[in-house]
Design a protein around this motif. Structure first.
Motif, mmCIF file in Angstrom:
data_model
loop_
_atom_site.group_PDB
_atom_site.id
_atom_site.type_symbol
_atom_site.label_atom_id
_atom_site.label_comp_id
_atom_site.label_asym_id
_atom_site.label_seq_id
_atom_site.Cartn_x
_atom_site.Cartn_y
_atom_site.Cartn_z
ATOM 1 N N LYS A 118 -4.125 -1.874 9.658
ATOM 2 C CA LYS A 118 -3.251 -2.957 10.166
ATOM 3 C C LYS A 118 -2.984 -3.987 9.072
ATOM 4 O O LYS A 118 -1.887 -4.524 8.961
ATOM 5 C CB LYS A 118 -3.903 -3.638 11.379
ATOM 6 C CG LYS A 118 -3.823 -2.818 12.654
ATOM 7 C CD LYS A 118 -4.353 -3.625 13.824
ATOM 8 C CE LYS A 118 -4.394 -2.802 15.103
ATOM 9 N NZ LYS A 118 -5.131 -3.503 16.177
ATOM 10 N N VAL A 119 -3.991 -4.271 8.270
ATOM 11 C CA VAL A 119 -3.852 -5.237 7.155
ATOM 12 C C VAL A 119 -2.844 -4.694 6.135
ATOM 13 O O VAL A 119 -1.930 -5.394 5.697
ATOM 14 C CB VAL A 119 -5.227 -5.492 6.485
ATOM 15 C CG1 VAL A 119 -5.066 -6.202 5.139
ATOM 16 C CG2 VAL A 119 -6.120 -6.308 7.419
ATOM 17 N N ILE A 120 -3.019 -3.426 5.777
ATOM 18 C CA ILE A 120 -2.121 -2.809 4.787
ATOM 19 C C ILE A 120 -0.679 -2.810 5.307
ATOM 20 O O ILE A 120 0.255 -3.148 4.577
ATOM 21 C CB ILE A 120 -2.607 -1.378 4.428
ATOM 22 C CG1 ILE A 120 -3.920 -1.474 3.632
ATOM 23 C CG2 ILE A 120 -1.544 -0.617 3.626
ATOM 24 C CD1 ILE A 120 -4.676 -0.177 3.466
ATOM 25 N N ALA A 121 -0.527 -2.491 6.590
ATOM 26 C CA ALA A 121 0.825 -2.474 7.184
ATOM 27 C C ALA A 121 1.444 -3.866 7.171
ATOM 28 O O ALA A 121 2.647 -4.034 6.920
ATOM 29 C CB ALA A 121 0.752 -1.932 8.606
ATOM 30 N N ARG A 122 0.611 -4.881 7.454
ATOM 31 C CA ARG A 122 1.138 -6.271 7.490
ATOM 32 C C ARG A 122 1.555 -6.727 6.087
ATOM 33 O O ARG A 122 2.598 -7.367 5.914
ATOM 34 C CB ARG A 122 0.056 -7.215 8.059
ATOM 35 C CG ARG A 122 0.506 -8.662 8.181
ATOM 36 C CD ARG A 122 1.653 -8.821 9.184
ATOM 37 N NE ARG A 122 2.236 -10.146 9.153
ATOM 38 C CZ ARG A 122 3.186 -10.537 8.300
ATOM 39 N NH1 ARG A 122 3.639 -9.689 7.389
ATOM 40 N NH2 ARG A 122 3.674 -11.749 8.344
ATOM 41 N N ILE A 123 0.757 -6.375 5.085
ATOM 42 C CA ILE A 123 1.118 -6.761 3.707
ATOM 43 C C ILE A 123 2.344 -5.977 3.249
ATOM 44 O O ILE A 123 3.185 -6.495 2.522
ATOM 45 C CB ILE A 123 -0.098 -6.627 2.762
ATOM 46 C CG1 ILE A 123 -1.119 -7.725 3.136
ATOM 47 C CG2 ILE A 123 0.320 -6.761 1.282
ATOM 48 C CD1 ILE A 123 -2.393 -7.760 2.353
ATOM 49 N N GLN A 124 2.484 -4.740 3.742
ATOM 50 C CA GLN A 124 3.693 -3.957 3.422
ATOM 51 C C GLN A 124 4.951 -4.688 3.901
ATOM 52 O O GLN A 124 5.979 -4.683 3.226
ATOM 53 C CB GLN A 124 3.608 -2.573 4.087
ATOM 54 C CG GLN A 124 4.790 -1.656 3.767
ATOM 55 C CD GLN A 124 4.841 -1.232 2.298
ATOM 56 O OE1 GLN A 124 3.912 -0.640 1.787
ATOM 57 N NE2 GLN A 124 5.938 -1.549 1.613
ATOM 58 N N GLU A 125 4.862 -5.350 5.059
ATOM 59 C CA GLU A 125 6.009 -6.135 5.559
ATOM 60 C C GLU A 125 6.377 -7.251 4.577
ATOM 61 O O GLU A 125 7.553 -7.508 4.336
ATOM 62 C CB GLU A 125 5.665 -6.768 6.917
ATOM 63 C CG GLU A 125 5.641 -5.786 8.076
ATOM 64 C CD GLU A 125 5.191 -6.459 9.376
ATOM 65 O OE1 GLU A 125 4.503 -5.792 10.158
ATOM 66 O OE2 GLU A 125 5.517 -7.655 9.588
ATOM 67 N N GLU A 126 5.337 -7.899 4.027
ATOM 68 C CA GLU A 126 5.567 -8.976 3.047
ATOM 69 C C GLU A 126 6.236 -8.419 1.782
ATOM 70 O O GLU A 126 7.133 -9.028 1.215
ATOM 71 C CB GLU A 126 4.228 -9.641 2.668
ATOM 72 C CG GLU A 126 3.531 -10.338 3.809
ATOM 73 C CD GLU A 126 4.265 -11.587 4.272
ATOM 74 O OE1 GLU A 126 4.492 -12.493 3.440
ATOM 75 O OE2 GLU A 126 4.630 -11.651 5.465
ATOM 76 N N ILE A 127 5.771 -7.240 1.354
ATOM 77 C CA ILE A 127 6.333 -6.582 0.166
ATOM 78 C C ILE A 127 7.799 -6.236 0.414
ATOM 79 O O ILE A 127 8.668 -6.485 -0.419
ATOM 80 C CB ILE A 127 5.521 -5.296 -0.177
ATOM 81 C CG1 ILE A 127 4.057 -5.636 -0.513
ATOM 82 C CG2 ILE A 127 6.183 -4.502 -1.293
ATOM 83 C CD1 ILE A 127 3.815 -6.342 -1.809
ATOM 84 N N ASP A 128 8.092 -5.668 1.589
ATOM 85 C CA ASP A 128 9.465 -5.271 1.928
ATOM 86 C C ASP A 128 10.395 -6.482 1.919
ATOM 87 O O ASP A 128 11.523 -6.413 1.427
ATOM 88 C CB ASP A 128 9.515 -4.584 3.299
ATOM 89 C CG ASP A 128 8.784 -3.240 3.304
ATOM 90 O OD1 ASP A 128 8.526 -2.708 2.201
ATOM 91 O OD2 ASP A 128 8.463 -2.740 4.403
ATOM 92 N N LEU A 129 9.894 -7.580 2.472
ATOM 93 C CA LEU A 129 10.703 -8.805 2.533
ATOM 94 C C LEU A 129 11.034 -9.305 1.126
ATOM 95 O O LEU A 129 12.189 -9.595 0.802
ATOM 96 C CB LEU A 129 9.939 -9.888 3.315
ATOM 97 C CG LEU A 129 10.627 -11.247 3.449
ATOM 98 C CD1 LEU A 129 11.884 -11.123 4.313
ATOM 99 C CD2 LEU A 129 9.678 -12.276 4.054
ATOM 100 N N ALA A 130 10.021 -9.388 0.271
ATOM 101 C CA ALA A 130 10.238 -9.875 -1.104
ATOM 102 C C ALA A 130 11.104 -8.899 -1.904
ATOM 103 O O ALA A 130 11.961 -9.312 -2.691
ATOM 104 C CB ALA A 130 8.895 -10.087 -1.799
ATOM 105 N N ASN A 131 10.911 -7.602 -1.678
ATOM 106 C CA ASN A 131 11.691 -6.580 -2.392
ATOM 107 C C ASN A 131 13.184 -6.728 -2.173
ATOM 108 O O ASN A 131 13.987 -6.367 -3.033
ATOM 109 C CB ASN A 131 11.275 -5.177 -1.920
ATOM 110 C CG ASN A 131 10.186 -4.571 -2.794
ATOM 111 O OD1 ASN A 131 10.003 -4.960 -3.945
ATOM 112 N ND2 ASN A 131 9.462 -3.620 -2.236
#
Length: 590
Positions: A526-539
């Motif tokens: 769940k943590v990895i998935a949540r940080i992936q959302e942050e990465i996608d947003l910044a990307n």
């Protein structure tokens, strides 16, 4: 005999020396369509006449933005240059904000785009571009004027005399083009290249090209807005090479089979992809066929030029070529004997295997600021050494500064950065261009690139990535305390991340996640998935090649004491990478 001193002299030289029926060949609606040398020149003259009628004057800038390489690009290029104006090619995949910046900074008066995708980005910013008079498209689009209207406007030749007069006045030292490269500050820099910069580079580089003049076919797919492919297009014209434009990176294997070229350019990423595909096919074999295939690969990976491995190795190599490598060649059209590799460092294993298979992969080195070639390998006369970028081309002096920086002097060195005397003065010192790369010249005169002075890096696809800009954007997330973007020489950017553990544990608690310590929380799905959302947003703020494709979380808090950071809190990149080399290798499958 037509002497080539300006870029628009190339097609006329070709007409005199090697008039081709298929000078430029592009695939339209499934059909390869050839343009002869004569037709190329006639259409370029029509463009020149039309641009004069449209009010374009010497030193005006005309932007050309194309998603794919195509004949229209060359016709526009020569048409623009003949009237003393400058061609400003723009990378199609940069953001709309960068389009706006480049169009304004260059003060482009007209813009020619290839398709609806590039048009969309230009239209998004057109109202903010001060000097832009109009936009034309190569594809037929409902919401844009077509470039054929410009050809028609120039069809009547009553002002050809004016074109000839301006042409005659253009000097070799005059500015020919502005090529915008990504800067570490985030704003692209306009590299000013003269006619002589590019002409000298094409002619000197052509001496390293073992091809048959007037009887050679090339396949071109690296973007023409990139100085490397553009210079080679001029080189091809000079040597009477018939240029075939690949439809896209995806169709390259089909296009190779359809056109059977003798020569092409590549970036290491493409060679990696080709190699991976070949190996995957080999892995599908079984029994003796599979054993033979991988035996040949092993032989190829030991390759050294000029028979340095001795007669027994050469015997094995001859057998491997006959049984296995000949099939690789057939798969790439059958005629390919020269691949010029540049734009990023080539792994030695790829240089070995492709040369063992007789593809003639020759690696070179250069920068936009050096038009671009500084040095290149050449199979002839012992001019090839694996692990180096070859010997400097003629009229080029390479000096290694006290700190190891590679400095260049020669006719290919740019005039400077457009409207930026400060940055120009930083890199042009004592008559030399300071590259920001670290290297060494060996006793035989071969240049080896050993490091990068600047933090900016290139992926194996030859795309520049400025890690600090990405890092600063990603650190806007509350989940991310520290981040290091990696990917030098790799197929894509990725990141090592130290989460903001305090914030992360709070977030975990509210989401009913109860990890015991740092090393547990960073593995939680769940943590990895949540940080992936942050990465996608910044990307979403970055161009395709800059986006961080993968990341790994580190269990430690990065600190000065543990060596992650300098006393001024800057990343010690080398140390961070060494500390997490397992995570790094896990990302890239090393």
């Amino acid at each position: 005999m037509q002497k080539v001193t300006r870029l628009f002299d190339f097609p006329y030289y070709q007409l005199e020396k090697f008039p081709l029926e298929a000078s430029l060949v592009t695939k339209y609606n499934g059909t390869w369509t050839a343009t002869s040398t004569q037709s190329y020149i006639d259409q370029a003259n029509a463009i020149s006449r039309a641009l004069l009628r449209m009010g374009v004057k010497p030193n005006d800038k005309v932007a050309v933005i194309s998603m794919s390489n195509r004949t229209e690009w060359n016709i526009m290029d020569i048409g623009i240059l003949q009237i003393g104006a400058q061609n400003v090619p723009i990378y199609p995949t940069i953001s709309a904000a960068d389009y706006e910046y480049v169009l304004n900074h260059s003060e482009a008066v007209y813009c020619f785009v290839s398709c609806s995708e590039t048009l969309g980005k230009v239209l998004e910013v057109a109202s903010k571009v001060k000097k832009l008079k109009d936009i034309y498209s190569f594809d037929e689009l409902e919401n844009c004027k077509n470039w054929k209207e410009v050809l028609e406007l120039g069809a009547e030749d009553s002002n050809q005399e004016e074109v000839e007069k301006i042409k005659a006045s253009v000097q070799p030292g005059d500015l020919a083009t502005l090529i915008y490269t990504s800067g570490t500050t985030g704003r692209p820099k306009g590299v000013m290249l003269s006619h002589d910069n590019l002409v000298s580079n094409a002619i000197e580089s052509s001496l390293r090209f073992p091809i048959v003049d007037g009887k050679t076919k090339s396949l071109s797919f690296l973007p023409l807005c990139h100085v490397y492919e553009r210079m080679l297009i001029y080189l091809y014209q000079y040597r009477g090479v018939s240029i075939h434009y690949a439809e896209s990176l995806e169709t390259i294997s089909d296009n190779l089979k359809e056109t059977s070229p003798h020569v092409m350019t590549a970036v290491p990423r493409l060679l990696e992809k080709v190699y991976d595909k070949i190996i995957a096919k080999g892995a599908e074999l079984s029994g003796i066929k599979k054993s033979l295939f991988f035996w040949a690969v092993d032989v190829g990976l030991q390759y050294e030029p000029y028979g340095k491995n001795g007669w027994w190795y050469e015997k094995k190599l001859a057998l491997a070529r006959k049984l296995i490598f000949s099939k690789w060649k057939e798969g790439l059209g059958g005629n390919l004997t020269l691949i010029a590799s540049g734009s990023a460092a080539l792994q030695s294993r790829l240089a070995r295997i492709f040369n063992a298979a007789e593809f003639g992969v020759m690696e070179g080195y250069g920068l936009t600021e050096t038009s671009p070639v500084v040095s290149v390998n050449d199979m002839r006369k012992n001019g090839f050494k694996i692990g180096t970028v070859g010997k400097p081309i003629a009229r080029t002096e390479v000096k290694i500064a006290d700190d190891g920086e590679i400095c260049i002097k020669g006719p290919q060195v740019m005039q400077g950065y457009y409207k930026d005397p400060e940055k120009t003065a930083e890199v042009l010192q004592d008559g030399y261009f300071h590259t920001g790369d670290i290297g060494e010249l060996d006793e035989e005169g071969f240049l080896r690139i050993t490091d990068r002075k600047k933090e900016m890096f290139k992926t194996s696809g030859g795309k520049y990535v400025a890690p600090q800009i990405l890092e600063n954007r990603f650190k806007q997330s509350q989940f991310i305390e520290q981040i290091m973007v990696v990917g030098e020489g790799e197929k894509m950017p990725a990141a090592l991340i130290q989460p903001n553990f305090e914030f992360l544990f709070d977030w975990a608690e509210t989401h009913e996640i109860t990890p015991a310590e740092n090393s547990d929380i960073i593995l939680n799905e769940k943590v990895i998935a949540r940080i992936q959302e942050e990465i996608d947003l910044a990307n979403s703020d970055f161009a395709k090649w800059e986006k961080v494709k993968q990341f790994r979380l580190t269990p430690d808090v990065w600190s000065i004491d543990d060596g992650h950071l300098t006393p001024t809190m800057k990343l010690r990149r080398k140390i961070v990478k060494e500390k997490y080399i397992d995570l790094y290798n896990n990302i890239y499958g090393h």
